[in-house]
Design a protein around this motif. Structure first.
Motif, mmCIF file in Angstrom:
data_model
loop_
_atom_site.group_PDB
_atom_site.id
_atom_site.type_symbol
_atom_site.label_atom_id
_atom_site.label_comp_id
_atom_site.label_asym_id
_atom_site.label_seq_id
_atom_site.Cartn_x
_atom_site.Cartn_y
_atom_site.Cartn_z
ATOM 1 N N MET A 180 -1.171 -0.320 -13.374
ATOM 2 C CA MET A 180 -1.523 -0.711 -11.930
ATOM 3 C C MET A 180 -1.199 -0.172 -10.630
ATOM 4 S SD MET A 180 0.592 -4.373 -12.750
ATOM 5 C CE MET A 180 -0.124 -4.775 -10.969
ATOM 6 N N ALA A 181 -0.334 1.182 -11.318
ATOM 7 C CA ALA A 181 0.432 1.702 -9.748
ATOM 8 C C ALA A 181 -0.584 2.669 -9.809
ATOM 9 C CB ALA A 181 1.747 2.541 -10.354
ATOM 10 N N LYS A 182 -1.355 3.477 -10.845
ATOM 11 C CA LYS A 182 -2.288 4.217 -10.839
ATOM 12 C C LYS A 182 -3.700 3.879 -10.075
ATOM 13 C CE LYS A 182 -1.157 6.841 -15.111
ATOM 14 N NZ LYS A 182 -1.731 6.751 -15.532
ATOM 15 N N ARG A 183 -4.150 2.434 -10.104
ATOM 16 C CA ARG A 183 -5.222 1.325 -9.988
ATOM 17 C C ARG A 183 -5.083 1.710 -7.821
ATOM 18 N NH1 ARG A 183 -9.357 0.856 -12.842
ATOM 19 N NH2 ARG A 183 -8.810 0.471 -15.336
ATOM 20 N N GLN A 186 -6.924 5.164 -1.011
ATOM 21 C CA GLN A 186 -7.790 5.787 -0.929
ATOM 22 C C GLN A 186 -8.909 5.306 0.269
ATOM 23 O OE1 GLN A 186 -6.571 8.891 -0.805
ATOM 24 N NE2 GLN A 186 -4.832 7.651 -1.965
ATOM 25 N N ALA A 187 -9.029 3.891 -0.204
ATOM 26 C CA ALA A 187 -10.040 3.211 0.671
ATOM 27 C C ALA A 187 -9.395 1.788 1.925
ATOM 28 C CB ALA A 187 -10.927 1.887 0.272
ATOM 29 N N CYS A 218 -12.833 -4.222 -5.476
ATOM 30 C CA CYS A 218 -12.514 -5.811 -5.994
ATOM 31 C C CYS A 218 -12.280 -5.065 -7.928
ATOM 32 C CB CYS A 218 -13.395 -6.980 -6.031
ATOM 33 S SG CYS A 218 -13.140 -7.071 -4.679
ATOM 34 N N THR A 219 -12.434 -4.163 -8.509
ATOM 35 C CA THR A 219 -12.896 -4.199 -9.848
ATOM 36 C C THR A 219 -11.186 -3.604 -10.040
ATOM 37 O OG1 THR A 219 -15.395 -3.230 -10.055
ATOM 38 C CG2 THR A 219 -13.982 -2.564 -11.606
ATOM 39 N N ARG A 223 0.815 -0.812 0.066
ATOM 40 C CA ARG A 223 -0.341 -0.322 0.535
ATOM 41 C C ARG A 223 1.215 0.765 -0.202
ATOM 42 N NH1 ARG A 223 -5.303 -0.227 0.681
ATOM 43 N NH2 ARG A 223 -5.601 1.422 2.488
ATOM 44 N N ASN A 224 1.525 1.431 -0.858
ATOM 45 C CA ASN A 224 2.756 2.712 -1.004
ATOM 46 C C ASN A 224 2.621 3.124 -2.151
ATOM 47 O OD1 ASN A 224 5.213 4.194 -1.364
ATOM 48 N ND2 ASN A 224 6.524 2.124 -1.066
#
Length: 247
Positions: free
Chosen positions: A106-109, A115-116, A186-187, A43-44
């Motif tokens: 992937m990194a953007k996601r 944030q959650a 999950c999406t 989570r970095n």
């Protein structure tokens, strides 16, 4: 040395520079996938941003390869096998640039996920990522060494990635049905997994190029595939491009 020998030597040197740059580009793409995956697990968000920023270096290497190959075509006028080598280099560079784009996405996601609250079903993504990272590594080795046998082995390995993706897809669908609050997170994971699965597909593309480059013909028969998620909600999303940047 006569004039013809000098031209041949110069062509070989120029082509080797192109090949070395492709291997460098592939090494960066491999590292980008590793870092994007580690950013997810840890989570970095800072590491995720480094992956996003690092995509520019790979884009520049592709441009360098384009320029070098155009120069080779214009000045050396290669034919037959030599021409095949140059065209292969152009194709492989384009594919590696796309692989790096998937890691950046992937990194953007990852940043969006952070944030959650943390999600439970994340472990399959690193497993898929490691399979594909090895495919990238071995594909680069096959390219550098002109090893068609290793390229063919990578070509067959893609079905392992597909099967793992299928398993994760079903797992995440179940998770979302049990807890609707997890749907957004999950999406993101599904799209990350799909990005990794697509990287595996691209490695099979490069493997086919290597086999053609070395042996003069592409592998016969259907490509081994294990992706059973056709006609799912993910494929309908692909109309919007599953690898587009997360805003």
């Amino acid at each position: 040395m006569n004039g013809t020998g000098h031209i041949v030597t110069s062509f070989d040197e120029d082509l080797q520079e192109v090949r070395n740059t492709i291997v460098q580009m592939g090494g960066l793409a491999e590292s980008q996938l590793q870092d994007a995956t580690r950013a997810l697990v840890e989570r970095n968000s800072e590491l995720a941003q480094e992956v996003i920023d690092g995509d520019r270096e790979i884009d520049q290497l592709e441009k360098n390869i384009d320029n070098m190959t155009i120069r080779l075509l214009a000045l050396r006028n290669p034919v037959a096998h030599d021409l095949r080598l140059v065209i292969s280099a152009l194709k492989i560079a384009s594919i590696l640039e796309r692989v790096a784009d998937y890691s950046a996405n992937m990194a953007k996601r990852v940043i969006a996920l952070n944030q959650a609250p943390a999600l439970g079903p994340v472990s399959t993504v690193p497993r898929m990522s490691e399979l594909v990272r090895r495919m990238i590594h071995d594909t680069l080795s096959a390219y550098a060494e002109g090893d068609a046998s290793l390229a063919r082995e990578v070509w067959h390995r893609d079905q392992d990635v597909d099967q793992l993706y299928n398993s994760m897809f079903r797992e995440l669908l179940t998770y979302m049905m049990e807890d609707p609050r997890s749907i957004t997170g999950c999406t993101h994971l599904i799209f990350m997994a799909k990005n990794i699965e697509r990287m595996g597909d691209h490695m099979t593309n490069i493997a086919e190029i290597i086999m053609y480059e070395v042996e003069g013909e592409a592998p016969s028969g259907p490509r081994p595939k294990g992706d059973k998620t056709s006609m799912t909600m993910l494929d309908s999303e692909e109309l919007l491009s599953d690898d587009k940047a997360v805003e």
